[in-house]
Design a protein around this motif. Structure first.
Motif, mmCIF file in Angstrom:
data_model
loop_
_atom_site.group_PDB
_atom_site.id
_atom_site.type_symbol
_atom_site.label_atom_id
_atom_site.label_comp_id
_atom_site.label_asym_id
_atom_site.label_seq_id
_atom_site.Cartn_x
_atom_site.Cartn_y
_atom_site.Cartn_z
ATOM 1 N N UNK A 169 0.542 -55.864 -58.465
ATOM 2 C CA UNK A 169 0.798 -57.285 -58.632
ATOM 3 C C UNK A 169 0.362 -57.750 -60.021
ATOM 4 N N UNK A 170 -0.736 -57.158 -60.513
ATOM 5 C CA UNK A 170 -1.230 -57.517 -61.843
ATOM 6 C C UNK A 170 -0.166 -57.251 -62.903
ATOM 7 N N UNK A 171 0.573 -56.147 -62.755
ATOM 8 C CA UNK A 171 1.609 -55.830 -63.733
ATOM 9 C C UNK A 171 2.712 -56.880 -63.719
ATOM 10 N N UNK A 172 3.074 -57.343 -62.538
ATOM 11 C CA UNK A 172 4.117 -58.359 -62.440
ATOM 12 C C UNK A 172 3.693 -59.637 -63.171
ATOM 13 N N UNK A 173 2.440 -60.054 -62.960
ATOM 14 C CA UNK A 173 1.940 -61.237 -63.657
ATOM 15 C C UNK A 173 1.927 -61.009 -65.166
ATOM 16 N N UNK A 174 1.519 -59.808 -65.556
ATOM 17 C CA UNK A 174 1.475 -59.474 -66.978
ATOM 18 C C UNK A 174 2.871 -59.525 -67.595
ATOM 19 N N UNK A 175 3.856 -58.945 -66.913
ATOM 20 C CA UNK A 175 5.210 -58.917 -67.448
ATOM 21 C C UNK A 175 5.790 -60.319 -67.579
ATOM 22 N N UNK A 176 5.467 -61.205 -66.630
ATOM 23 C CA UNK A 176 5.946 -62.585 -66.709
ATOM 24 C C UNK A 176 5.413 -63.272 -67.967
ATOM 25 N N UNK A 177 4.115 -63.075 -68.259
ATOM 26 C CA UNK A 177 3.536 -63.693 -69.453
ATOM 27 C C UNK A 177 4.088 -63.062 -70.727
ATOM 28 N N UNK A 178 4.337 -61.759 -70.686
ATOM 29 C CA UNK A 178 4.891 -61.085 -71.854
ATOM 30 C C UNK A 178 6.290 -61.589 -72.179
ATOM 31 N N UNK A 179 7.085 -61.825 -71.148
ATOM 32 C CA UNK A 179 8.438 -62.339 -71.373
ATOM 33 C C UNK A 179 8.399 -63.718 -72.037
ATOM 34 N N UNK A 180 7.463 -64.568 -71.593
ATOM 35 C CA UNK A 180 7.322 -65.890 -72.211
ATOM 36 C C UNK A 180 6.886 -65.771 -73.668
ATOM 37 N N UNK A 181 5.914 -64.877 -73.907
ATOM 38 C CA UNK A 181 5.418 -64.711 -75.262
ATOM 39 C C UNK A 181 6.479 -64.091 -76.163
ATOM 40 N N UNK A 182 7.265 -63.180 -75.624
ATOM 41 C CA UNK A 182 8.329 -62.542 -76.408
ATOM 42 C C UNK A 182 9.298 -63.581 -76.944
ATOM 43 N N UNK A 183 9.653 -64.549 -76.113
ATOM 44 C CA UNK A 183 10.569 -65.604 -76.558
ATOM 45 C C UNK A 183 9.904 -66.490 -77.613
ATOM 46 N N UNK A 184 8.595 -66.653 -77.490
ATOM 47 C CA UNK A 184 7.896 -67.576 -78.391
ATOM 48 C C UNK A 184 7.651 -66.965 -79.771
ATOM 49 N N UNK A 185 7.236 -65.698 -79.834
ATOM 50 C CA UNK A 185 6.859 -65.115 -81.124
ATOM 51 C C UNK A 185 7.875 -64.096 -81.640
ATOM 52 N N UNK A 186 8.872 -63.746 -80.828
ATOM 53 C CA UNK A 186 9.975 -62.968 -81.353
ATOM 54 C C UNK A 186 9.831 -61.462 -81.320
ATOM 55 N N UNK A 187 9.344 -60.906 -80.209
ATOM 56 C CA UNK A 187 9.423 -59.457 -80.049
ATOM 57 C C UNK A 187 10.300 -59.138 -78.851
ATOM 58 N N UNK A 188 10.701 -57.882 -78.748
ATOM 59 C CA UNK A 188 11.409 -57.433 -77.557
ATOM 60 C C UNK A 188 10.576 -56.374 -76.858
ATOM 61 N N UNK A 189 10.817 -56.200 -75.586
ATOM 62 C CA UNK A 189 10.002 -55.296 -74.787
ATOM 63 C C UNK A 189 10.742 -53.997 -74.529
ATOM 64 N N UNK A 190 9.987 -52.914 -74.519
ATOM 65 C CA UNK A 190 10.571 -51.603 -74.262
ATOM 66 C C UNK A 190 9.662 -50.765 -73.383
ATOM 67 N N UNK A 191 10.184 -49.669 -72.857
ATOM 68 C CA UNK A 191 9.377 -48.792 -72.002
ATOM 69 C C UNK A 191 8.427 -47.942 -72.836
ATOM 70 N N UNK A 192 7.215 -47.756 -72.353
ATOM 71 C CA UNK A 192 6.255 -46.905 -73.039
ATOM 72 C C UNK A 192 6.136 -45.551 -72.373
ATOM 73 N N UNK A 193 5.019 -44.898 -72.580
ATOM 74 C CA UNK A 193 4.754 -43.593 -71.986
ATOM 75 C C UNK A 193 3.690 -43.754 -70.905
ATOM 76 N N UNK A 194 3.948 -43.198 -69.753
ATOM 77 C CA UNK A 194 2.982 -43.310 -68.661
ATOM 78 C C UNK A 194 1.718 -42.511 -68.977
ATOM 79 N N UNK A 195 0.699 -42.769 -68.192
ATOM 80 C CA UNK A 195 -0.576 -42.080 -68.383
ATOM 81 C C UNK A 195 -0.488 -40.705 -67.725
#
Length: 279
Positions: A194-220
Motif C-alpha cells: 500500500x505504501x508503494x501505491x501512495x508513493x506512486x500517487x505523489x510521484x505522479x503529482x510531482x512529475x507534472x509539477x517539476x517535469x520528469x517522467x517515470x520509468x521502471x527501475x531494477x528490483x532488489x
C-alpha cells in the motif's frame, strides 16, 4: 562524428543504486552496438570504475572477450576529491573532451551529494536518470510532503537544481526542453504494498509539477550484486559466459533491463545470447 548523447545518473542521496543503474545502462548500450565513454565522479567510491576494472581482470583470467567502454583518466580519485574546485573542473573538462571525441554516449555516474563536478555534469546532460528507493525516505530528495496529509508541499533542492540545469541549457544553447529527466524506482521489493501505491500517487503529482517522467527501475535482486565481482551484468550472460549458476531469475532480470532501456528511449540491444537454464 555527431555530438554524443550525455546521460547523467544522479541524485543527492546515497544508497539508491546509482552505480548499479549506471553500470547496467552502459552495458546495455554496449550490447546495442554503441560506443560508450564512462566518467565516474563518485571520486571516493568509484564503484563504476571498479566494476569495469573487474571486467577487464575477469576477461584476462578466463580468456574471454567482452564489450568495454572507454574511460578517460581522472587520476587518483581520492586526491582529486581533496583538490580545489578549479583543479577538479580542469580535470573533468579534459576527461569530458576525451570522452566526447570517441563515443556515441557518455555515461556519467555522480556522487550522493552536491559537488561542483556533479552540478557541472548535470548541466551537460541530455538525459538525467534519477534512481530512488521504494520509500518516502527517498521521495524527500524530489519533493517535500505534509507529514499529516502526505500532500505535496514543494519540490526539493535536487529538483530545483535540475530545473536550474535546464534553465542554463536553455540560456546557453537555446534548447528549452533539452534535458530529459527520468525518475526510476529502483531496488523495489518484489511484493506490492500500500505504501508503494501512495508513493506512486505523489510521484505522479510531482512529475507534472517539476517535469520528469517515470520509468521502471531494477528490483532488489541478489543477481545484480553477485555478478559485480566479475564485472558482468545479466546482459553479458550466455551459454559460454556464466560464472554463476543461471536460473529463471536471471532471465527475468534480463527482461527487466530491457524494459529499463526502452523506458529511457535507448536501444535494448542484442541481450539475446542463448541463456539456457539447463545448460
Amino acid at each position: 562524428m555527431t555530438d554524443p548523447t550525455v546521460i547523467v545518473v544522479g541524485n543527492e542521496k546515497g544508497g539508491a543504486g546509482k552505480s548499479t543503474l549506471a553500470i547496467h545502462i552502459a552495458c546495455g548500450l554496449l550490447h546495442a552496438g554503441k560506443t560508450v565513454s564512462i566518467i565516474d565522479l563518485d571520486l571516493r567510491q568509484r564503484s563504476m570504475a571498479k566494476f569495469f576494472a573487474n571486467r577487464a581482470a575477469w576477461m584476462a583470467g578466463n580468456d574471454q572477450t567482452l564489450l568495454m567502454p572507454f574511460e578517460p583518466d581522472l587520476g587518483d580519485g581520492k586526491a582529486l576529491a581533496r583538490a580545489d574546485e578549479a583543479e577538479q573542473l580542469a580535470r573533468f573538462d579534459a576527461a569530458f573532451a576525451e570522452a566526447r571525441a570517441v563515443a556515441d554516449f557518455i555515461l556519467i555516474d555522480t556522487p550522493g551529494g552536491d559537488t561542483v563536478l556533479s552540478r557541472t555534469a548535470h548541466g551537460l546532460a541530455d538525459q538525467i536518470v534519477t534512481p530512488m528507493n521504494d520509500s518516502f525516505v527517498d521521495f524527500d530528495l524530489l519533493g517535500h510532503i505534509d507529514p499529516v496529509t502526505l500532500d505535496l508541499l514543494k519540490p526539493s533542492i535536487y529538483s530545483e537544481s535540475v530545473w536550474e540545469a535546464r534553465k542554463h541549457r536553455a540560456v546557453t544553447e537555446g534548447r528549452a526542453a533539452a534535458i530529459d529527466w527520468i525518475v526510476v524506482v529502483n531496488r523495489m521489493a518484489v511484493a506490492a504494498a500500500r505504501n508503494r501505491q501512495r508513493l506512486e500517487e505523489r510521484m505522479e503529482k510531482l512529475a507534472r509539477r517539476v517535469g520528469f517522467r517515470m520509468g521502471p527501475g531494477l528490483r532488489d535482486r541478489v543477481i545484480y550484486r553477485e555478478l559485480f565481482p566479475f564485472g558482468l551484468t545479466v546482459a553479458d550472460l550466455s551459454n559460454e559466459i556464466r560464472p554463476v549458476q543461471v536460473s529463471l531469475a536471471h532471465v527475468a532480470a534480463r527482461q527487466e533491463l530491457r524494459n529499463l532501456m526502452q523506458a529511457l528511449g535507448l536501444d535494448g540491444g542484442s541481450m539475446n545470447a542463448p541463456l539456457d537454464e539447463a545448460a
